[in-house]
Design a protein around this motif. Structure first.
Motif, short mmCIF file in Angstrom:
data_model
loop_
_atom_site.label_atom_id
_atom_site.label_comp_id
_atom_site.label_asym_id
_atom_site.label_seq_id
_atom_site.Cartn_x
_atom_site.Cartn_y
_atom_site.Cartn_z
N ALA A 10 0.84 -1.20 0.00
CA ALA A 10 0.00 0.00 0.00
C ALA A 10 0.87 1.25 0.00
O ALA A 10 0.59 2.23 -0.70
N CYS A 11 1.96 1.24 0.79
CA CYS A 11 2.86 2.38 0.83
C CYS A 11 3.54 2.59 -0.52
O CYS A 11 3.72 3.74 -0.96
N LEU A 12 3.92 1.50 -1.18
CA LEU A 12 4.54 1.61 -2.50
C LEU A 12 3.58 2.25 -3.50
O LEU A 12 3.98 3.07 -4.34
N GLN A 13 2.32 1.86 -3.40
CA GLN A 13 1.31 2.44 -4.29
C GLN A 13 1.22 3.96 -4.09
O GLN A 13 1.17 4.73 -5.05
N LEU A 14 1.22 4.38 -2.83
CA LEU A 14 1.17 5.81 -2.52
C LEU A 14 2.45 6.51 -2.94
O LEU A 14 2.42 7.62 -3.49
N PHE A 15 3.58 5.86 -2.71
CA PHE A 15 4.87 6.45 -3.05
C PHE A 15 5.00 6.64 -4.56
O PHE A 15 5.37 7.73 -5.03
N ASP A 16 4.69 5.61 -5.32
CA ASP A 16 4.82 5.69 -6.78
C ASP A 16 3.87 6.72 -7.38
O ASP A 16 4.16 7.33 -8.42
N GLN A 17 2.76 6.93 -6.71
CA GLN A 17 1.76 7.87 -7.22
C GLN A 17 2.11 9.32 -6.93
O GLN A 17 1.81 10.21 -7.73
N HIS A 18 2.78 9.58 -5.81
CA HIS A 18 2.95 10.97 -5.37
C HIS A 18 4.41 11.44 -5.31
O HIS A 18 4.64 12.65 -5.23
N TYR A 19 5.38 10.54 -5.32
CA TYR A 19 6.79 10.95 -5.23
C TYR A 19 7.23 11.63 -6.51
O TYR A 19 6.99 11.13 -7.61
N ASP A 20 7.88 12.80 -6.37
CA ASP A 20 8.25 13.58 -7.55
C ASP A 20 9.76 13.61 -7.79
O ASP A 20 10.25 14.41 -8.60
N GLY A 21 10.52 12.76 -7.09
CA GLY A 21 11.95 12.67 -7.35
C GLY A 21 12.81 13.56 -6.48
O GLY A 21 14.04 13.54 -6.61
#
Length: 429
Positions: A344-355
């Protein structure tokens, strides 16, 4: 303001009036360190740091003289401390502080029974002193006795707020006692309108953080008095149960019992850490996220609980163009399985992390249920085994130590769990 046809202030006569002391040890960590070195904690210039060998290390505590004469306070970095021979720097020794805290609680036990003591933090406690008048005198006399005993036995100073409940004693401590010469103050329900309602900004009120404050500002609420006179149904509509608590706290009303949790029921399990350095590699960031999911899941399993909402917070370095993000995801079934949380955290991270470069990570499990609410899944036959495996790993760690069994990511570059497991309260023992 009316509640059920009766003005709230008129209900004060029907509310049980207790006598609660909220005791806060002044500059506790710094004072303990000063006393151990034979220094006067009120006059010496001493700072407690996480690691003296790291210039970016955070100042965890500072003596009053250091704050006054050099402007150094908790949260400053080591490189901001002047190179002055009058200043003493010491590493945090959390095990020592915890040991002193236990001894302080034992001192409180000389005056009240254990069930009348609520240890709020390492350096702050609530005492319900009802029924002790014949032994120790009134609340002012007992507060002074405790102050004197703490200084004679440990060389430590304290401030004490007195109130009819835990809330008012705490607010009295923070807003009044810490600023008086005697470091002792008392508030009653009669003081709510004259002393509590004028409080602004809202964050000065115990229990109101920055996020709640911003939401209240959007509602046109900028003082505790405005909060107290805002329609209760509107606060409950916006904040739910918390809106009810905010409203009654603004009127100085709190039914929390000493010895019980401040808020009834565990509403979430969380973990947050500031990384040792900036992380700009997604792989390393995800390794830390997995480690933190393991810790949070273990906390939930310890109390036989599971959660349906997973929260991920990412804080960027100061050099980034924005502060980061905090998002949550509600899954179909409550869980305390590490891998399910991590996915679940990976899903949130991949969706919102901007680098951007990352410096802080937080993971939380909310929307809590009993562990028996976890459902079997006909399409995932391994789920019962994953759940059982988590409890087995927890048992091994309890018996043989936190580092007895770790996930492989903790041995890879970027992992932090092995080092953090050697710390107490996030700092050296």
């Amino acid at each position: 303001m009316f509640c059920g046809g009766v003005r709230v202030e008129e209900n004060y006569d029907t509310i049980p009036k207790r006598t609660i002391l909220c005791i806060d040890m002044k500059s506790f960590y710094a004072s303990c360190a000063a006393v151990s070195l034979g220094l006067n904690p009120l006059t010496c210039h001493l700072a407690v740091v996480g690691d003296k060998n790291r210039q970016g290390s955070v100042i965890l505590a500072a003596t009053p003289a250091l704050k006054k004469d050099f402007g150094i306070k908790t949260g400053n970095r080591l490189f901001e401390v002047p190179n002055d021979p009058r200043i003493t720097l010491v590493n945090a020794t959390m095990a020592t502080y915890l040991n002193v805290s236990v001894q302080v609680t034992e001192l409180f036990h000389q005056y009240v029974p254990l069930h009348a003591i609520h240890t709020y933090s390492v350096d702050e406690s609530f005492l319900d002193i009802r029924g002790t008048e014949r032994l120790w005198g009134n609340e002012w006399e007992l507060a002074k006795k405790i102050q004197d005993d703490l200084y004679k036995r440990f060389g430590l100073s304290c401030a004490i707020g007195i109130g009819p409940n835990m809330l008012l004693s705490k607010v009295c401590l923070d807003l009044d006692a810490k600023k008086t010469g005697s470091s002792i103050a008392k508030w009653t329900y009669e003081d709510v309108k004259t002393k509590l309602w004028s409080v602004t900004p809202l964050q000065k009120m115990w229990g109101i953080g920055s996020r709640v404050e911003k939401r209240l500002h959007r509602m046109g609420i900028f003082s505790i008095g405005q909060l107290a006179n805002y329609p209760l149904h509107s606060l409950e509509k916006t904040f739910g149960v918390m809106g009810n608590q905010l409203y009654y706290h603004a009127w100085g009303i709190d039914f929390s019992e000493v010895g019980a949790p401040i808020l009834s029921g565990q509403i979430s399990y969380g973990k947050s850490q500031i990384l040792f350095q900036d992380y700009d590699d997604e792989v390393k960031i995800k390794r830390v996220i997995l480690e933190m999911c393991e810790e949070v899941a273990a906390r939930a399993r310890k109390e036989k609980r599971a959660g349906q909402t997973i929260c991920l917070g990412i804080g960027y370095s100061k050099s980034a163009t924005n502060g980061g993000f905090s998002r949550q995801l509600t899954i179909e079934e409550p869980t305390n399985i590490t891998i399910e949380m991590y996915e679940a955290c990976l899903q949130l991270f991949d969706q919102h992390y901007d680098g951007n470069v990352v410096r802080r990570i937080s993971v939380a499990l909310a929307n809590i249920y009993g562990d028996d609410c976890m459902q079997l899944n006909l399409f995932n036959e391994t789920r019962p085994k994953q759940r059982a495996l988590g409890y087995v790993m927890d048992a091994i760690r309890r018996k043989h130590g936190a580092n007895a069994i770790l996930r492989a990511v903790s041995y890879a570059e970027g992992g932090t769990a092995r080092h953090r497991n050697t710390l107490v309260g996030g700092h050296k023992k």
